[in-house]
Write an enzyme that holds these catalytic residues in place. Structure first.
Site, PDB file in Angstrom:
ATOM      1  N   ASP A  91      -3.352 -20.514  36.782  1.00 25.27           N
ATOM      2  CA  ASP A  91      -3.082 -22.009  36.558  1.00 25.27           C
ATOM      3  C   ASP A  91      -2.115 -22.058  35.389  1.00 25.27           C
ATOM      4  O   ASP A  91      -1.837 -22.622  34.333  1.00 25.27           O
ATOM      5  CB  ASP A  91      -4.137 -22.823  36.040  1.00 25.27           C
ATOM      6  CG  ASP A  91      -4.312 -24.228  36.759  1.00 25.27           C
ATOM      7  OD1 ASP A  91      -2.575 -24.406  36.824  1.00 25.27           O
ATOM      8  OD2 ASP A  91      -4.062 -24.721  36.481  1.00 25.27           O
ATOM      9  N   LYS A  93       0.966 -23.270  36.313  1.00 28.93           N
ATOM     10  CA  LYS A  93       2.254 -24.312  36.246  1.00 28.93           C
ATOM     11  C   LYS A  93       3.468 -24.243  35.904  1.00 28.93           C
ATOM     12  O   LYS A  93       4.153 -25.078  35.726  1.00 28.93           O
ATOM     13  CB  LYS A  93       1.764 -25.444  36.385  1.00 28.93           C
ATOM     14  CG  LYS A  93       0.145 -26.519  36.616  1.00 28.93           C
ATOM     15  CD  LYS A  93      -0.769 -27.209  35.855  1.00 28.93           C
ATOM     16  CE  LYS A  93      -2.143 -27.908  36.818  1.00 28.93           C
ATOM     17  NZ  LYS A  93      -2.957 -26.899  36.139  1.00 28.93           N
ATOM     18  N   ASP A  96       9.946 -24.350  34.804  1.00 29.28           N
ATOM     19  CA  ASP A  96      11.474 -23.946  35.194  1.00 29.28           C
ATOM     20  C   ASP A  96      12.149 -23.420  36.357  1.00 29.28           C
ATOM     21  O   ASP A  96      12.294 -23.200  37.358  1.00 29.28           O
ATOM     22  CB  ASP A  96      11.159 -23.255  33.382  1.00 29.28           C
ATOM     23  CG  ASP A  96      12.422 -23.301  32.797  1.00 29.28           C
ATOM     24  OD1 ASP A  96      13.824 -23.537  33.138  1.00 29.28           O
ATOM     25  OD2 ASP A  96      12.689 -23.418  31.750  1.00 29.28           O
TER      26      ASP A  96
END
Ligand code: S5P
Length: 264
Positions: A91, A93, A96
């Site tokens: 996870d 996330k 960028d």
């Protein structure tokens, strides 16, 4: 075949091979539980995986929270997960630009080499997906991405329009296996399912059998409601690892989640 019968349209419409792998494991063990294994050390994680492994369908990690992380040590987590036929879902996330996300797939944690699935935000635009996928390409592995279309935390900024844009981005890419939805709100999950259609997974955190609120703005709904509204997996952390008997808790979440799928 058992998985096809239980999953119906989802089985027939999901194109990503790892979606089928998940659905098979889930059908075999009769559970839609993805364990959010938010514990601090490798030993704790491995112990928990063996306690609940028979009742969960995938393992979600936050590798950068592991105090004693080393590549050698982490292999124990990977081995434990594989011994229970669990995909590893990091996870991370990612959020960028594409090129940096690609480099973040390697680095200290070398996520590309062990994670089957990862989460990503769509806020930076569609190239993040190609960046992450290029990471798996470099090590000749197949992986799948879950885009955050909604969140369970109170006050989050993922508006309806953002959700719609996220689904448009995901629909355009074969690497996107599905979406993270807000399990604390059956209405939100239902509206997400309408927009997503039948061909991608929706996995929902923010579910708990006994609590309606968690620490620091986490919100919870009932797992049955999330699944009936269209979720294909419930991501459960505290409800299992915070229990006095994680094995029994995992078995209960498994039972509740599988019955909800069969009723759906
Ligand atoms: O919106 C979100 C998205 C995620 S992936 N809300 C979340 O809570 N999560 C993750 O689900 C979070 O990072 C945590 O690992 C898990 C929920 O844990 P619990 O203890 O609240 O069940």
């Amino acid at each position: 075949m058992r998985a096809e019968k239980a999953w119906g349209a989802r089985w027939r419409s999901c194109a990503h091979p790892l979606a089928h792998r998940f659905m098979e494991t889930a059908a075999e063990k009769e559970t839609l539980v993805v364990l959010a294994a938010d514990l601090g050390t490798v030993d704790e994680l491995v112990r928990l995986i063996h306690q609940v492994g028979g009742h969960i369908a995938a393992l979600k990690t936050h590798v950068d929270t592991i105090e004693d992380f080393s590549p050698e040590n982490w292999q124990n987590v990977v081995d434990a997960a594989q011994s229970h036929d669990l995909m590893l879902f990091e996870d991370r996330k990612f959020a960028d630009i594409g090129k940096v996300s690609l480099t973040q797939m390697s680095g200290v944690y070398d996520i590309r080499s062990w994670a089957d699935l990862v989460t990503a935000h769509s806020v930076s635009g569609p190239d993040i997906i190609d960046g992450i996928a290029a990471g798996w390409d470099e090590v000749k592995r197949v992986g799948g991405i879950f885009l955050l279309a909604q969140m369970s935390s109170r006050g989050n900024l993922l508006s309806d329009d953002y959700t719609a844009e996220t689904i448009a981005t995901g629909t355009a890419s074969p690497h996107v296996l599905g979406y993270i939805g807000n399990g604390s709100s059956p209405e939100e999950v239902a509206s997400l399912r309408v927009r997503v259609g039948v061909g991608r997974m929706i996995w929902t955190p923010g579910v708990n059998l006994s609590a309606t609120e968690g620490a620091l703005g986490q919100r919870y709904g009932h797992p049955t409601d999330a699944i009936k509204a269209g979720a294909d997996a419930i991501i459960v952390g505290s409800g299992i690892h915070g229990s006095d008997d994680p094995g029994a808790a995992a078995a209960t979440y498994a039972e509740v989640s599988w019955s909800a799928l069969l009723e759906r």
